[in-house]
Design a protein around this motif. Structure first.
Motif, short mmCIF file in Angstrom:
data_model
loop_
_atom_site.label_atom_id
_atom_site.label_comp_id
_atom_site.label_asym_id
_atom_site.label_seq_id
_atom_site.Cartn_x
_atom_site.Cartn_y
_atom_site.Cartn_z
N PHE A 234 0.87 -0.82 -0.01
CA PHE A 234 0.30 0.08 0.01
C PHE A 234 1.06 1.33 0.09
O PHE A 234 0.47 2.44 0.42
CB PHE A 234 -1.08 -0.32 1.23
CG PHE A 234 -2.08 -1.07 1.10
CD1 PHE A 234 -3.47 -0.43 0.78
CD2 PHE A 234 -1.84 -2.21 1.31
CE1 PHE A 234 -4.73 -1.18 0.50
CE2 PHE A 234 -3.46 -3.45 0.64
CZ PHE A 234 -4.44 -2.63 0.68
N ALA A 235 1.82 0.79 -0.92
CA ALA A 235 3.22 1.99 -0.69
C ALA A 235 2.94 2.72 0.94
O ALA A 235 3.44 3.88 0.93
CB ALA A 235 2.49 3.39 -1.28
N LEU A 236 2.62 2.62 1.74
CA LEU A 236 2.91 2.50 3.68
C LEU A 236 4.62 2.36 4.32
O LEU A 236 3.78 2.37 5.83
CB LEU A 236 1.42 2.69 3.82
CG LEU A 236 0.93 3.11 3.49
CD1 LEU A 236 -0.74 2.28 4.16
CD2 LEU A 236 0.73 4.96 4.35
N GLY A 237 4.72 1.56 3.26
CA GLY A 237 6.13 0.84 3.87
C GLY A 237 6.93 1.76 5.08
O GLY A 237 7.42 2.47 5.01
N SER A 238 8.10 1.32 6.12
CA SER A 238 8.01 2.36 6.81
C SER A 238 9.77 1.76 6.97
O SER A 238 9.67 0.07 7.03
CB SER A 238 7.70 2.15 8.48
OG SER A 238 7.85 1.34 9.24
N ARG A 239 11.07 2.69 7.79
CA ARG A 239 12.42 2.12 7.76
C ARG A 239 12.16 1.40 8.87
O ARG A 239 12.66 -0.19 8.84
CB ARG A 239 13.28 3.37 7.43
CG ARG A 239 13.27 3.42 5.94
CD ARG A 239 14.20 4.96 6.16
NE ARG A 239 14.75 4.65 4.68
CZ ARG A 239 15.28 4.23 4.16
NH1 ARG A 239 16.49 3.75 4.34
NH2 ARG A 239 15.61 4.33 2.72
N MET A 240 11.15 1.92 10.00
CA MET A 240 11.35 0.80 11.61
C MET A 240 10.89 -0.19 11.10
O MET A 240 11.58 -1.14 11.78
CB MET A 240 10.12 1.81 12.26
CG MET A 240 10.96 3.03 12.67
SD MET A 240 12.12 2.56 14.39
CE MET A 240 11.16 1.67 15.48
N LEU A 241 9.70 -0.36 10.07
CA LEU A 241 9.41 -1.74 10.62
C LEU A 241 10.19 -2.95 9.96
O LEU A 241 10.92 -3.92 9.77
CB LEU A 241 7.65 -1.55 9.37
CG LEU A 241 7.05 -3.09 9.17
CD1 LEU A 241 6.76 -3.95 10.64
CD2 LEU A 241 5.51 -3.12 8.63
#
Ligand code: SF4
Ligand code: SF4
Lengths: 311, 244
Positions: free
Chosen positions: A170-177
């Motif tokens: 969903f193009a919501l990726g986070s570097r943290m995750l």
């Protein structure tokens, strides 16, 4: 131990499902993942679908599935019963969270509480699954301090890699995750290597002497009571050739750990559609690798009854 | 309830003499015959006349070669449920089908409650539980509950079928919770042992180890046969001629 596919699939699928449910419950309820109908629908559908498919597959392993409801009764003594109770109980807060977060776009308040309760239920259920195996004294490879943490680590690991794939989609990726998924995968890898090392060096006090009560010397099986394989040998006398086990350990390491870490690292550097594709590939590789890992978990476990057959 | 009962004094069980067991399989056969019509009936056989015969047995007789510095010997070894005092096979059961009786310590399965999850067979170190694939439930030795309390049988027949059948009296039945019982005294006298004591299941059944080697050879009362050797001289010549 015989690696029945229903049980191999069950533990892998529910592990990933509960990991994903716990993460969605906590992160969604706290609005760290913004409410979005399709994201929530697919995410919760995936989590609950994996759990339900796993539970259904495990009832396929029963001789009398129509009586499965009886398994909720003995939670005072039986980890299997506790697993049944915990898994069903977890559906209640998970369902409420799903309604609030997915269908009403709500966060905080009762939705956050339901999410948190679903996460706790998920962790408790994974613990009960791990304890079923860890509590079995006749199987030294399972009755060890490595078993319960392994179930928890692998559940968190596969859950977070799945969540990452979902958010990247969903193009919501986070570097943290992404970082968390990679770290958990490395932790899982390390834990698996440590477990194998421990099991390979295991000195088991139970042997053919203590099994027969014959003291000293060697006890060699001369003759079995029967000429063909019986239930005991089919269910608990499963043996896997050393060379197969070595090869399967390599496959596990590549698919479940090495490949996902590499793909996730590449995801860090790439823009949206590529990042999403690689993240999904990482999840698929890891889940297939975990199926091999779980197959080996059974195949390499030796039950004391095999001593009576000189195995 | 699969929680273990607080144990009363009575602990019914078997004492098996590994010194006198000849491995004739009479106990296993008698067990199968009685129990296929007994409390846990049937003891299903799958493909009984085919090449992949399989089936439920409560009692299986193994044979081992035990080699020590005193030499080697064959030990016949009947294996069945030991009616443990702290059996994990009971506590792992999710349905309450498996239970241990408070009154006499016998471990049984309620076949109407069993869902066939097989976990109890994983939890038993001794391989005493066998799954009936036909009925879909777990089965195991009942210590012949339907014989030992059976008023329709004569007093001397109120013992498990295996005990009644053993031609060498290698199997003994009694109350191992009572130190004055014949079985308890036999165990004390012969140094009866627990199987896999390190696992902590506290089996009720005991095994009597084979007696020590005596180094006494069997004495043979008959005179040794004379050696057959060729005769010389005239009689020898006649013997050779006649034998040709
Ligand atoms: S021998 Fe096995 S089946 Fe019998 S009571 Fe002990 S643990 Fe249970
Ligand atoms: S197979 Fe039957 S008796 Fe054994 S643990 Fe499962 S439900 Fe209980």
């Amino acid at each position: 131990m015989h690696p029945a596919f229903s049980v191999v699939f069950f533990t892998t699928a529910t592990g990933a499902g509960y990991g994903l449910l716990a993460l969605l419950g906590v992160l969604g309820g706290a609005q760290i993942i913004p409410p979005d109908f399709w994201l929530g629908f697919i995410g919760m559908g995936l989590a609950l679908g994996l759990i339900a498919a796993g539970l259904l597959s495990s009832t396929g392993h029963l001789g009398r599935p129509e009586r499965a409801w009886r398994a909720f009764s003995q939670w005072r003594s039986s980890w299997l019963s506790r697993e049944g109770v915990a898994s069903v109980a977890t559906f209640v807060p998970a369902g409420l969270f799903c309604i609030g977060w997915v269908f009403f776009d709500r966060t905080g308040g009762w939705v956050a509480i339901a999410g948190l309760l679903a996460a706790i239920g998920a962790i408790v259920t994974v613990c009960t699954t791990g304890m079923i195996y860890a509590s079995l004294k006749p199987i030294a490879q399972w009755h060890s301090r490595y078993t319960l943490p392994a179930y928890l680590i692998f559940s968190a690991m596969t859950g977070s890699v799945l969540l990452n794939a979902l958010l990247q989609g969903f193009a919501l990726g986070s570097r943290m995750l992404l970082a968390a998924s990679m770290l958990l995968t490395l932790l899982g890898w390390g834990w698996k290597l440590a477990t194998w090392r421990y099991n390979d060096a295991l000195e088991i006090a139970t042997n053919a002497n203590t099994a027969t009560g014959l003291v000293g010397g060697t006890v060699r099986s001369l003759e079995w009571p029967h000429t063909e394989e019986n239930y005991l040998l089919k269910e608990m006398g499963f043996r896997i050739a050393r060379k197969h086990s070595a090869r399967l350990r390599q496959i596990t390491q590549v698919l479940a750990f090495a490949l996902p870490v590499l793909l996730l690292a590449a995801t860090l550097a790439l823009p949206w559609p590529f990042a999403a594709v690689l993240s999904v590939l990482a999840a698929i590789a890891q889940l297939s690798g975990m199926l091999v890992e779980r197959w080996l978990f059974f195949a390499e476990a030796k039950h004391t009854v095999s001593l009576y057959y000189g195995r | 309830m699969t929680c273990l009962p607080s144990q009363g004094g009575k602990k019914l069980g078997l004492v098996i003499d590994l010194d006198t067991c000849v491995g004739c399989q009479a106990c296993a056969t008698a067990c199968k015959e009685w129990n296929t019509g007994g409390h846990m009936a049937p003891l299903t056989d799958i493909d009984p006349y085919g090449g992949t015969v399989d089936g439920v047995w409560f009692n299986r007789v193994h044979a081992y070669e035990h080699t020590t510095e005193m030499g080697g010997r064959t030990v016949n070894f009947p294996r069945s449920c030991l009616h443990c005092e702290t059996p994990a096979c009971v506590t792992v059961c999710p349905t309450g089908a498996s239970y241990k009786r408070a009154s006499d310590g016998i471990v049984l399965i309620d076949e109407d409650k069993c869902i066939g999850c097989k976990l109890c067979s994983w939890a038993c170190p001794y391989g005493a539980r066998e799954f009936d694939t036909d009925v879909g439930v777990m089965k195991k030795c009942t210590l012949c509950v339907d014989r030992i309390y059976n008023d329709n049988l004569t007093e001397e027949d109120r013992v498990p079928a295996c005990v009644a059948a053993c031609p060498t009296s290698a199997r003994h039945f009694g109350d191992l919770g009572d130190p004055r019982s014949a079985v308890s005294q036999l165990v004390a006298e012969r140094g009866g042992v627990d199987l896999m004591p390190e696992l902590g299941y506290h089996p009720t059944n005991k095994y009597l180890p084979p007696r020590a080697h005596t180094r006494r050879a069997a004495s043979v009362p008959a005179k040794a046969l004379e050696p057959v050797r060729a005769e010389g001289g005239f009689l020898g010549w006649v013997d050779r001629m006649l034998s040709n």
